[in-house]
Write a protein that holds these residues in place. Structure first.
Motif, PDB file in Angstrom:
ATOM      1  N   GLY A  94      -1.242 -13.552  34.020  1.00 18.95           N
ATOM      2  CA  GLY A  94      -0.024 -14.319  33.844  1.00 18.95           C
ATOM      3  C   GLY A  94       0.959 -13.545  32.999  1.00 18.95           C
ATOM      4  O   GLY A  94       0.642 -12.478  32.441  1.00 18.95           O
ATOM      5  N   LEU A  95       2.152 -14.084  32.881  1.00 25.84           N
ATOM      6  CA  LEU A  95       3.214 -13.421  32.150  1.00 25.84           C
ATOM      7  C   LEU A  95       4.008 -14.463  31.375  1.00 25.84           C
ATOM      8  O   LEU A  95       4.498 -15.434  31.957  1.00 25.84           O
ATOM      9  N   ARG A  96       4.105 -14.273  30.048  1.00 31.08           N
ATOM     10  CA  ARG A  96       5.043 -15.099  29.286  1.00 31.08           C
ATOM     11  C   ARG A  96       6.361 -14.341  29.222  1.00 31.08           C
ATOM     12  O   ARG A  96       6.454 -13.289  28.587  1.00 31.08           O
ATOM     13  N   VAL A  97       7.361 -14.876  29.885  1.00 28.96           N
ATOM     14  CA  VAL A  97       8.673 -14.250  29.911  1.00 28.96           C
ATOM     15  C   VAL A  97       9.449 -14.664  28.663  1.00 28.96           C
ATOM     16  O   VAL A  97       9.011 -15.503  27.876  1.00 28.96           O
ATOM     17  N   ASN A  98      10.593 -14.050  28.468  1.00 25.19           N
ATOM     18  CA  ASN A  98      11.501 -14.503  27.437  1.00 25.19           C
ATOM     19  C   ASN A  98      12.256 -15.738  27.932  1.00 25.19           C
ATOM     20  O   ASN A  98      12.331 -16.003  29.129  1.00 25.19           O
ATOM     21  N   LEU A 140      -2.792 -13.573  29.674  1.00 27.08           N
ATOM     22  CA  LEU A 140      -1.346 -13.787  29.676  1.00 27.08           C
ATOM     23  C   LEU A 140      -0.648 -12.610  28.994  1.00 27.08           C
ATOM     24  O   LEU A 140      -0.732 -12.448  27.773  1.00 27.08           O
ATOM     25  N   LEU A 141       0.016 -11.791  29.770  1.00 27.58           N
ATOM     26  CA  LEU A 141       0.778 -10.674  29.231  1.00 27.58           C
ATOM     27  C   LEU A 141       2.066 -11.214  28.603  1.00 27.58           C
ATOM     28  O   LEU A 141       2.785 -11.981  29.230  1.00 27.58           O
ATOM     29  N   ASP A 142       2.341 -10.807  27.382  1.00 23.13           N
ATOM     30  CA  ASP A 142       3.428 -11.405  26.615  1.00 23.13           C
ATOM     31  C   ASP A 142       4.636 -10.472  26.544  1.00 23.13           C
ATOM     32  O   ASP A 142       4.519  -9.321  26.105  1.00 23.13           O
ATOM     33  N   LEU A 143       5.786 -10.970  26.961  1.00 21.65           N
ATOM     34  CA  LEU A 143       7.041 -10.241  26.815  1.00 21.65           C
ATOM     35  C   LEU A 143       7.916 -10.837  25.722  1.00 21.65           C
ATOM     36  O   LEU A 143       8.994 -10.304  25.450  1.00 21.65           O
ATOM     37  N   GLU A 144       7.439 -11.908  25.073  1.00 25.32           N
ATOM     38  CA  GLU A 144       8.301 -12.614  24.122  1.00 25.32           C
ATOM     39  C   GLU A 144       7.979 -12.233  22.677  1.00 25.32           C
ATOM     40  O   GLU A 144       8.388 -11.189  22.186  1.00 25.32           O
ATOM     41  N   ASP A 145       7.198 -13.046  21.985  1.00 23.96           N
ATOM     42  CA  ASP A 145       7.057 -12.902  20.535  1.00 23.96           C
ATOM     43  C   ASP A 145       6.384 -11.609  20.092  1.00 23.96           C
ATOM     44  O   ASP A 145       6.677 -11.088  19.019  1.00 23.96           O
ATOM     45  N   SER A 146       5.469 -11.082  20.896  1.00 25.15           N
ATOM     46  CA  SER A 146       4.726  -9.892  20.464  1.00 25.15           C
ATOM     47  C   SER A 146       5.454  -8.593  20.760  1.00 25.15           C
ATOM     48  O   SER A 146       4.939  -7.512  20.439  1.00 25.15           O
TER      49      SER A 146
END
Length: 291
Positions: free
Chosen positions: A69-73, A34-40
């Protein structure tokens, strides 16, 4: 977008999309990277991170057994809106999109509407991490576009003022796992954040499995073997399940004793689920046979 499929269970490894961390994540072979665009990602780095993440997703959304996957804001934020516009333009396929701070089914449907015309095979998942979301699980989980849910223990604990302990989080975790099961979607437990405490991770992962979660998040590749082992049946559990199924087959629908207990339809169904997990996973002896 096509009718959403359910998201994978198992191990979800959360990683920033830059600095070569995805390559390290893929070598660990999680079920979802899961690629993170939010908290990290700090605010000044979000545009760069978004471009890097979309480049990875466009190049190869599936790597062997690992789905990207992608965690969006959060969609209600400026960067969340920019994420959705970029995702719509990217034409995603076969990826997981994790939406944070979800508190209503409407938020998920807005994401689906943004991606509907250009994306295919996307699994939209909800990150449940606020007290308000816990009070609205049935509404959120009934959304026809929802493919899975993830528990966010850190934000939930911060919002409620509770400690991040087994006893303080048991109601939230149990509620999420039970509601997800009722709606037929997989639930993924929150990561365990103490990287220097493998015994604590093992205990936390076992609790997640016992509560009914289909998998667990991780924040470092080294956590994945412990999580996998915790979600696999032990050799003793497999042996007991085989005895139950065998006894039930001989009983032809009647109640029967197996291993000192009366065996009826619910126990047979549970035993078959254990055997299915064992068959689809790794032999527990490869992990020492203990949990």
């Amino acid at each position: 977008m096509t009718t959403p499929r359910t998201a994978p269970g198992g191990t979800w490894l959360i990683t920033p999309p830059s600095d070569g961390r995805l390559e390290a994540a893929l070598r660990a072979q999680p079920d979802v990277a899961l690629l993170d665009l939010e908290d990290s990602v700090p605010p000044h780095g979000k545009d760069t991170a978004r471009a890097a993440a979309l480049a990875h997703l466009g190049a190869a959304p599936v790597h062997g057994a690992t789905v990207l996957g992608l965690r969006v804001n959060a969609p209600g934020t400026v960067h969340g809106l920019k994420d959705l516009v970029a995702l719509a333009d990217a034409g995603l396929r076969d990826t997981v999109v994790l939406v944070p701070k979800v508190e209503s089914a409407r938020e998920l449907e807005l994401v689906d509407q943004a991606l509907r015309e250009t994306a295919t095979g996307v699994r939209i998942c909800a990150l449940i991490e606020t007290p308000r979301a816990l009070l609205r699980l049935d509404d959120i989980f009934a959304s026809p576009v929802l493919g899975g849910v993830v528990f966010g223990a850190a934000d939930y604990a911060a919002a409620t003022g509770c400690r991040r302990t087994s006893s303080s989080l048991v109601w939230a975790r149990s509620s999420i796992a039970a509601a997800a099961a009722a709606h037929g979607i997989p639930s993924i437990d929150s990561p365990y954040f103490d990287l220097g405490n493998p015994q604590g991770l093992q205990r936390d992962a076992q609790e997640a499995r016992d509560l009914g979660f289909a998998g667990k998040g991780a924040v470092h590749p080294d956590q994945l073997p412990i999580i996998r082992a915790a979600f696999l049946p032990t050799e003793e559990e497999v042996a007991q399940a085989r005895a139950v199924v065998s006894a039930a087959g001989r009983a032809d629908g009647r109640l029967v004793r197996a291993g000192g207990q009366m065996v009826g339809p619910p126990l047979v169904a549970a035993a078959r689920a254990v055997l299915n997990r064992a068959q689809n996973g790794t032999d527990p002896s490869a992990h020492g046979g203990t949990q």
